[in-house]
Design an enzyme around this catalytic site. Structure first.
Site, PDB file in Angstrom:
ATOM      1  N   HIS A  65       0.816  -1.212   0.000  1.00 15.01           N
ATOM      2  CA  HIS A  65       0.000   0.000   0.000  1.00 15.01           C
ATOM      3  C   HIS A  65       0.848   1.260   0.000  1.00 15.01           C
ATOM      4  O   HIS A  65       0.336   2.356  -0.181  1.00 15.01           O
ATOM      5  CB  HIS A  65      -0.950   0.002   1.202  1.00 15.01           C
ATOM      6  N   HIS A 117       7.200   7.817   3.857  1.00 13.82           N
ATOM      7  CA  HIS A 117       6.495   6.985   2.868  1.00 13.82           C
ATOM      8  C   HIS A 117       5.722   7.900   1.924  1.00 13.82           C
ATOM      9  O   HIS A 117       5.649   9.114   2.144  1.00 13.82           O
ATOM     10  CB  HIS A 117       5.565   5.993   3.578  1.00 13.82           C
ATOM     11  N   HIS A 123       2.393   8.810  -0.845  1.00 16.92           N
ATOM     12  CA  HIS A 123       1.002   8.658  -1.284  1.00 16.92           C
ATOM     13  C   HIS A 123       0.897   9.214  -2.700  1.00 16.92           C
ATOM     14  O   HIS A 123       1.398  10.294  -2.996  1.00 16.92           O
ATOM     15  CB  HIS A 123       0.047   9.436  -0.372  1.00 16.92           C
ATOM     16  N   HIS A 161       5.223  11.638   3.477  1.00 17.08           N
ATOM     17  CA  HIS A 161       5.048  11.866   4.908  1.00 17.08           C
ATOM     18  C   HIS A 161       6.299  11.440   5.654  1.00 17.08           C
ATOM     19  O   HIS A 161       6.724  10.290   5.547  1.00 17.08           O
ATOM     20  CB  HIS A 161       3.851  11.063   5.436  1.00 17.08           C
ATOM     21  N   THR A 208      -3.553   8.732   8.713  1.00 19.05           N
ATOM     22  CA  THR A 208      -4.484   8.605   7.574  1.00 19.05           C
ATOM     23  C   THR A 208      -4.693   7.146   7.180  1.00 19.05           C
ATOM     24  O   THR A 208      -5.319   6.862   6.173  1.00 19.05           O
ATOM     25  CB  THR A 208      -3.982   9.402   6.356  1.00 19.05           C
ATOM     26  N   THR A 209      -4.118   6.253   7.970  1.00 22.88           N
ATOM     27  CA  THR A 209      -4.335   4.809   7.770  1.00 22.88           C
ATOM     28  C   THR A 209      -4.760   4.226   9.117  1.00 22.88           C
ATOM     29  O   THR A 209      -4.545   4.851  10.162  1.00 22.88           O
ATOM     30  CB  THR A 209      -3.037   4.124   7.289  1.00 22.88           C
TER      31      THR A 209
HETATM   32 ZN   LIG Z   1       1.021   8.763   5.008  1.00 21.14          ZN
END
Ligand SMILES: [Zn+2]
Length: 262
Positions: free
Chosen positions: A91, A116, A118, A135, A213-214
């Site tokens: 992901h 990581h 997005h 992020h 956000t996860t």
């Molecule tokens: Zn993130």
């Protein structure tokens, strides 16, 4: 050249959010949140969009006209260029930091953990989605396990020139999901991202209080979204998207929160 310790210091003038604290509602499940929400909604007999995890959720749409304030916060970033592992988590693509890099928020010291990506961006600026967001996740290591505290720096990218920092690792990312590779410290250099434009970073952040956000969407994040929009080539963004897919959470309501900037 392998840099030793790179230090960037900058000051941020911002205000603490003036909105009152809301009771924290966090999910302790890591399975699909939609199912949980929908069963809750059925039992309540109504649907209340956006209240599935609380009132301080992320990401958000940032209105750049939001006002600044009189309060002063000092943010100081100290980073060792020591990324030692790259993970393809399916992901997302994640770079793990060795211990030793920190960011201080006033007198509170957070420790760099990982960064990581997005694709596209999770945060929007004035309703605009960018093709990529990075992020940098920092944690307060002294916080109790059941009350974690995070500070996350969000870096937005637009399509443009090839990005030297992404070039450092793009070809090293394992192609298989849940695979990781160790890299020699100093191979991947944050200074390739920040070192070139320290002036643009100085005092140019949007700051608000939000969540991961996860899952589990924990509401314990001091968010700092850099106002400077970085560039990466279309090919670089496409390559990361091919590995992690479209992994942006949709924007969440503010529920009275303020976004401050300077
Ligand atoms: Zn993130």
């Amino acid at each position: 050249m392998i840099s030793a310790r790179t230090i960037i210091s900058f000051f941020l003038l911002a205000i603490l959010l003036s909105c009152k604290q809301t009771d924290k509602i966090t999910s302790n499940t890591s399975h699909d949140s939609t199912q949980t929400d929908s069963s809750k909604q059925h039992s309540l007999g109504y649907i209340m969009p956006g209240l599935d995890h609380g009132f301080e959720q992320s990401p958000i749409n940032i209105n750049s006209n939001d006002s600044s304030s009189n309060n002063t916060h000092k943010i100081t970033l100290y980073f060792n260029d020591k990324v030692n592992k790259i993970e393809n988590l399916g992901h997302t693509v994640q770079l793990d930091f060795q211990a030793g890099s920190t960011i201080t928020y006033d007198d509170t010291v957070f420790t760099f953990k990982q960064c990581h990506f997005h694709t596209p961006s999770e945060h929007l600026i004035d309703g605009i989605t960018f093709p990529m967001e990075m992020h940098i996740v920092n944690v307060l290591t002294t916080a109790p396990k059941d009350k974690p505290q995070y500070l996350v720096i969000g870096i937005l990218f637009k399509e443009g020139k090839e990005n030297a920092f992404i070039k450092d690792f793009l070809n090293l990312i394992p192609k298989e999901t849940d695979a990781n590779v160790k890299v020699k410290a100093g191979t991947i250099k944050l200074s390739d991202l920040f070192g070139t434009i320290p002036k643009e970073l100085k005092n140019h952040y949007f700051n608000y209080k939000g969540s991961l956000t996860t899952p589990p969407y924990t509401e314990a994040v001091r968010w700092f979204i850099a106002k400077h929009i970085f560039e990466a080539s279309a090919e670089q963004i496409k390559a990361l998207n091919a590995l992690e897919g479209n992994n942006a959470r949709h924007v969440q309501a503010l529920y009275g929160r303020s976004v401050v900037s300077n």
